[in-house]
Design a protein around this motif. Sequence first.
Motif, PDB file in Angstrom:
ATOM      1  N   MET A 145     -56.615  30.490 -28.358  1.00  0.00           N
ATOM      2  CA  MET A 145     -57.047  31.261 -27.889  1.00  0.00           C
ATOM      3  C   MET A 145     -57.157  32.787 -27.048  1.00  0.00           C
ATOM      4  O   MET A 145     -55.994  32.339 -25.616  1.00  0.00           O
ATOM      5  CB  MET A 145     -58.499  31.487 -27.416  1.00  0.00           C
ATOM      6  CG  MET A 145     -59.812  32.620 -27.880  1.00  0.00           C
ATOM      7  SD  MET A 145     -61.365  31.927 -27.791  1.00  0.00           S
ATOM      8  CE  MET A 145     -62.122  33.321 -27.243  1.00  0.00           C
ATOM      9  N   PHE A 146     -56.676  33.642 -27.425  1.00  0.00           N
ATOM     10  CA  PHE A 146     -55.815  34.202 -26.798  1.00  0.00           C
ATOM     11  C   PHE A 146     -57.036  35.285 -25.679  1.00  0.00           C
ATOM     12  O   PHE A 146     -58.143  35.136 -25.897  1.00  0.00           O
ATOM     13  CB  PHE A 146     -55.701  35.567 -27.706  1.00  0.00           C
ATOM     14  CG  PHE A 146     -54.689  35.278 -28.632  1.00  0.00           C
ATOM     15  CD1 PHE A 146     -53.153  34.719 -27.589  1.00  0.00           C
ATOM     16  CD2 PHE A 146     -54.049  34.726 -29.460  1.00  0.00           C
ATOM     17  CE1 PHE A 146     -51.876  34.245 -28.250  1.00  0.00           C
ATOM     18  CE2 PHE A 146     -52.960  34.265 -30.600  1.00  0.00           C
ATOM     19  CZ  PHE A 146     -51.818  34.468 -29.666  1.00  0.00           C
ATOM     20  N   PRO A 147     -56.404  35.675 -24.368  1.00  0.00           N
ATOM     21  CA  PRO A 147     -57.720  36.011 -23.894  1.00  0.00           C
ATOM     22  C   PRO A 147     -58.034  37.530 -24.494  1.00  0.00           C
ATOM     23  O   PRO A 147     -57.206  38.444 -25.426  1.00  0.00           O
ATOM     24  CB  PRO A 147     -57.298  36.401 -22.470  1.00  0.00           C
ATOM     25  CG  PRO A 147     -55.184  36.214 -22.752  1.00  0.00           C
ATOM     26  CD  PRO A 147     -55.041  35.905 -24.001  1.00  0.00           C
ATOM     27  N   ALA A 148     -58.787  37.777 -23.820  1.00  0.00           N
ATOM     28  CA  ALA A 148     -60.102  39.670 -24.473  1.00  0.00           C
ATOM     29  C   ALA A 148     -58.729  40.469 -23.844  1.00  0.00           C
ATOM     30  O   ALA A 148     -57.765  40.800 -23.217  1.00  0.00           O
ATOM     31  CB  ALA A 148     -61.280  39.973 -23.402  1.00  0.00           C
ATOM     32  N   SER A 149     -58.257  41.339 -24.383  1.00  0.00           N
ATOM     33  CA  SER A 149     -58.099  42.891 -24.887  1.00  0.00           C
ATOM     34  C   SER A 149     -58.456  43.769 -23.731  1.00  0.00           C
ATOM     35  O   SER A 149     -59.107  43.219 -22.892  1.00  0.00           O
ATOM     36  CB  SER A 149     -57.987  43.979 -26.539  1.00  0.00           C
ATOM     37  OG  SER A 149     -57.547  44.967 -25.250  1.00  0.00           O
ATOM     38  N   VAL A 208     -68.478  52.416 -23.314  1.00  0.00           N
ATOM     39  CA  VAL A 208     -66.659  51.680 -23.753  1.00  0.00           C
ATOM     40  C   VAL A 208     -66.853  50.396 -23.253  1.00  0.00           C
ATOM     41  O   VAL A 208     -67.201  49.902 -22.451  1.00  0.00           O
ATOM     42  CB  VAL A 208     -65.649  52.406 -23.289  1.00  0.00           C
ATOM     43  CG1 VAL A 208     -64.887  51.526 -23.400  1.00  0.00           C
ATOM     44  CG2 VAL A 208     -64.950  54.025 -23.159  1.00  0.00           C
ATOM     45  N   ASN A 209     -67.141  49.650 -24.533  1.00  0.00           N
ATOM     46  CA  ASN A 209     -67.482  48.044 -24.751  1.00  0.00           C
ATOM     47  C   ASN A 209     -66.291  47.376 -24.859  1.00  0.00           C
ATOM     48  O   ASN A 209     -65.504  47.965 -25.191  1.00  0.00           O
ATOM     49  CB  ASN A 209     -68.915  47.421 -25.658  1.00  0.00           C
ATOM     50  CG  ASN A 209     -69.154  47.702 -26.764  1.00  0.00           C
ATOM     51  OD1 ASN A 209     -67.743  47.756 -27.150  1.00  0.00           O
ATOM     52  ND2 ASN A 209     -69.676  48.095 -27.313  1.00  0.00           N
ATOM     53  N   ASN A 210     -66.144  46.244 -25.215  1.00  0.00           N
ATOM     54  CA  ASN A 210     -65.000  45.333 -25.470  1.00  0.00           C
ATOM     55  C   ASN A 210     -64.780  46.167 -27.000  1.00  0.00           C
ATOM     56  O   ASN A 210     -63.846  45.392 -27.187  1.00  0.00           O
ATOM     57  CB  ASN A 210     -65.094  43.880 -24.913  1.00  0.00           C
ATOM     58  CG  ASN A 210     -65.049  43.900 -23.606  1.00  0.00           C
ATOM     59  OD1 ASN A 210     -64.941  44.343 -23.062  1.00  0.00           O
ATOM     60  ND2 ASN A 210     -65.562  42.632 -22.647  1.00  0.00           N
ATOM     61  N   ASP A 211     -65.349  46.146 -28.054  1.00  0.00           N
ATOM     62  CA  ASP A 211     -64.988  46.719 -29.357  1.00  0.00           C
ATOM     63  C   ASP A 211     -65.064  47.311 -28.927  1.00  0.00           C
ATOM     64  O   ASP A 211     -64.558  48.270 -30.920  1.00  0.00           O
ATOM     65  CB  ASP A 211     -65.659  45.214 -29.912  1.00  0.00           C
ATOM     66  CG  ASP A 211     -65.688  44.083 -29.337  1.00  0.00           C
ATOM     67  OD1 ASP A 211     -64.694  43.362 -29.797  1.00  0.00           O
ATOM     68  OD2 ASP A 211     -66.558  43.288 -29.320  1.00  0.00           O
ATOM     69  N   PHE A 256     -66.075  54.367 -32.971  1.00  0.00           N
ATOM     70  CA  PHE A 256     -64.763  53.640 -33.053  1.00  0.00           C
ATOM     71  C   PHE A 256     -64.762  52.667 -32.341  1.00  0.00           C
ATOM     72  O   PHE A 256     -64.596  52.944 -31.337  1.00  0.00           O
ATOM     73  CB  PHE A 256     -63.517  54.879 -32.700  1.00  0.00           C
ATOM     74  CG  PHE A 256     -63.617  55.989 -31.986  1.00  0.00           C
ATOM     75  CD1 PHE A 256     -62.902  55.246 -30.721  1.00  0.00           C
ATOM     76  CD2 PHE A 256     -64.174  57.053 -31.361  1.00  0.00           C
ATOM     77  CE1 PHE A 256     -62.414  55.521 -29.587  1.00  0.00           C
ATOM     78  CE2 PHE A 256     -64.142  57.514 -30.536  1.00  0.00           C
ATOM     79  CZ  PHE A 256     -63.123  56.658 -28.791  1.00  0.00           C
ATOM     80  N   PRO A 257     -63.694  51.409 -33.187  1.00  0.00           N
ATOM     81  CA  PRO A 257     -63.177  50.606 -32.288  1.00  0.00           C
ATOM     82  C   PRO A 257     -62.069  50.662 -31.547  1.00  0.00           C
ATOM     83  O   PRO A 257     -61.589  52.660 -31.969  1.00  0.00           O
ATOM     84  CB  PRO A 257     -62.480  49.586 -33.853  1.00  0.00           C
ATOM     85  CG  PRO A 257     -62.818  50.514 -35.089  1.00  0.00           C
ATOM     86  CD  PRO A 257     -63.174  52.357 -34.424  1.00  0.00           C
ATOM     87  N   VAL A 258     -62.141  50.285 -29.963  1.00  0.00           N
ATOM     88  CA  VAL A 258     -61.404  50.470 -29.512  1.00  0.00           C
ATOM     89  C   VAL A 258     -59.518  49.802 -29.654  1.00  0.00           C
ATOM     90  O   VAL A 258     -59.069  51.215 -29.228  1.00  0.00           O
ATOM     91  CB  VAL A 258     -61.701  49.085 -28.019  1.00  0.00           C
ATOM     92  CG1 VAL A 258     -60.296  49.300 -27.373  1.00  0.00           C
ATOM     93  CG2 VAL A 258     -63.262  49.753 -27.567  1.00  0.00           C
ATOM     94  N   ALA A 259     -59.789  49.128 -31.026  1.00  0.00           N
ATOM     95  CA  ALA A 259     -58.298  49.013 -30.928  1.00  0.00           C
ATOM     96  C   ALA A 259     -57.877  50.343 -31.872  1.00  0.00           C
ATOM     97  O   ALA A 259     -56.409  50.235 -32.281  1.00  0.00           O
ATOM     98  CB  ALA A 259     -58.461  48.179 -32.581  1.00  0.00           C
ATOM     99  N   LEU A 285     -63.833  42.780 -36.466  1.00  0.00           N
ATOM    100  CA  LEU A 285     -64.089  44.373 -35.648  1.00  0.00           C
ATOM    101  C   LEU A 285     -65.408  42.803 -34.961  1.00  0.00           C
ATOM    102  O   LEU A 285     -65.337  41.778 -35.716  1.00  0.00           O
ATOM    103  CB  LEU A 285     -65.084  44.842 -36.283  1.00  0.00           C
ATOM    104  CG  LEU A 285     -64.276  45.980 -37.024  1.00  0.00           C
ATOM    105  CD1 LEU A 285     -65.032  46.708 -38.173  1.00  0.00           C
ATOM    106  CD2 LEU A 285     -64.362  46.279 -35.909  1.00  0.00           C
ATOM    107  N   ALA A 286     -65.814  42.598 -33.949  1.00  0.00           N
ATOM    108  CA  ALA A 286     -66.792  41.621 -33.447  1.00  0.00           C
ATOM    109  C   ALA A 286     -67.900  41.928 -33.845  1.00  0.00           C
ATOM    110  O   ALA A 286     -68.933  41.004 -33.914  1.00  0.00           O
ATOM    111  CB  ALA A 286     -66.906  42.089 -32.201  1.00  0.00           C
ATOM    112  N   SER A 287     -68.061  42.871 -34.957  1.00  0.00           N
ATOM    113  CA  SER A 287     -69.476  43.595 -34.919  1.00  0.00           C
ATOM    114  C   SER A 287     -69.964  44.493 -36.432  1.00  0.00           C
ATOM    115  O   SER A 287     -69.025  45.093 -36.880  1.00  0.00           O
ATOM    116  CB  SER A 287     -70.645  44.208 -34.332  1.00  0.00           C
ATOM    117  OG  SER A 287     -71.988  44.414 -34.368  1.00  0.00           O
ATOM    118  N   PRO A 288     -70.558  43.223 -37.908  1.00  0.00           N
ATOM    119  CA  PRO A 288     -70.088  43.880 -38.948  1.00  0.00           C
ATOM    120  C   PRO A 288     -71.244  45.044 -38.812  1.00  0.00           C
ATOM    121  O   PRO A 288     -71.174  46.532 -39.542  1.00  0.00           O
ATOM    122  CB  PRO A 288     -70.915  43.162 -39.222  1.00  0.00           C
ATOM    123  CG  PRO A 288     -72.344  42.507 -38.584  1.00  0.00           C
ATOM    124  CD  PRO A 288     -71.448  42.564 -36.896  1.00  0.00           C
ATOM    125  N   SER A 289     -72.159  45.862 -38.319  1.00  0.00           N
ATOM    126  CA  SER A 289     -72.610  47.460 -37.732  1.00  0.00           C
ATOM    127  C   SER A 289     -71.596  47.971 -36.664  1.00  0.00           C
ATOM    128  O   SER A 289     -71.478  47.863 -36.070  1.00  0.00           O
ATOM    129  CB  SER A 289     -73.791  47.209 -37.649  1.00  0.00           C
ATOM    130  OG  SER A 289     -74.041  47.161 -36.042  1.00  0.00           O
TER     131      SER A 289
END
Length: 138
Positions: free
Chosen positions: A1-5, A61-64, A81-84, A108-112
């Motif tokens: 598993m890759f580390p978080a961005s 700004v959360n992780n996603d 908007f997504p951090v990505a 996306l980590a969350s569907p909403s």
Amino acid sequence: MFPASSKPYLIRALYEWCYDESLTPHIVVRVDKNCQVPKAFVKDGYITFNVGPMATKDFLVNNDWVSFSARFGGQAQDVHFPVATVVSFFARETQEGMGFPFEEDYELASPSAGADSSDAAAKDGANNKKATVLQIIK
């Protein structure tokens, strides 16, 4: 598993640096279908936001996700908007900051949209609980 961005951590650090130095933080976003932004201000698929404390409310700004409220053309709007999709963060006065690669196929980590993943988990847990009834006792 890759580390978080590391991108959300860098965005938070740059925001704090701008705040400490009394600079105006700006964030550039490549708009896609997952972005809730004022479409009238999107130019060539990108939008730039002043995310300083005087321009926004509840900047997070959360992780996603990145989210805040701001006024556009005199109308208050919620933005998320997504951090990505963040491609740059810089200080207006010095143009110092950092560019980021746009992630084409992010998950996306969350569907909403805009919801923190822990908020989504709490909502799921709340939906599984039985409703309680409050009664006024005299």
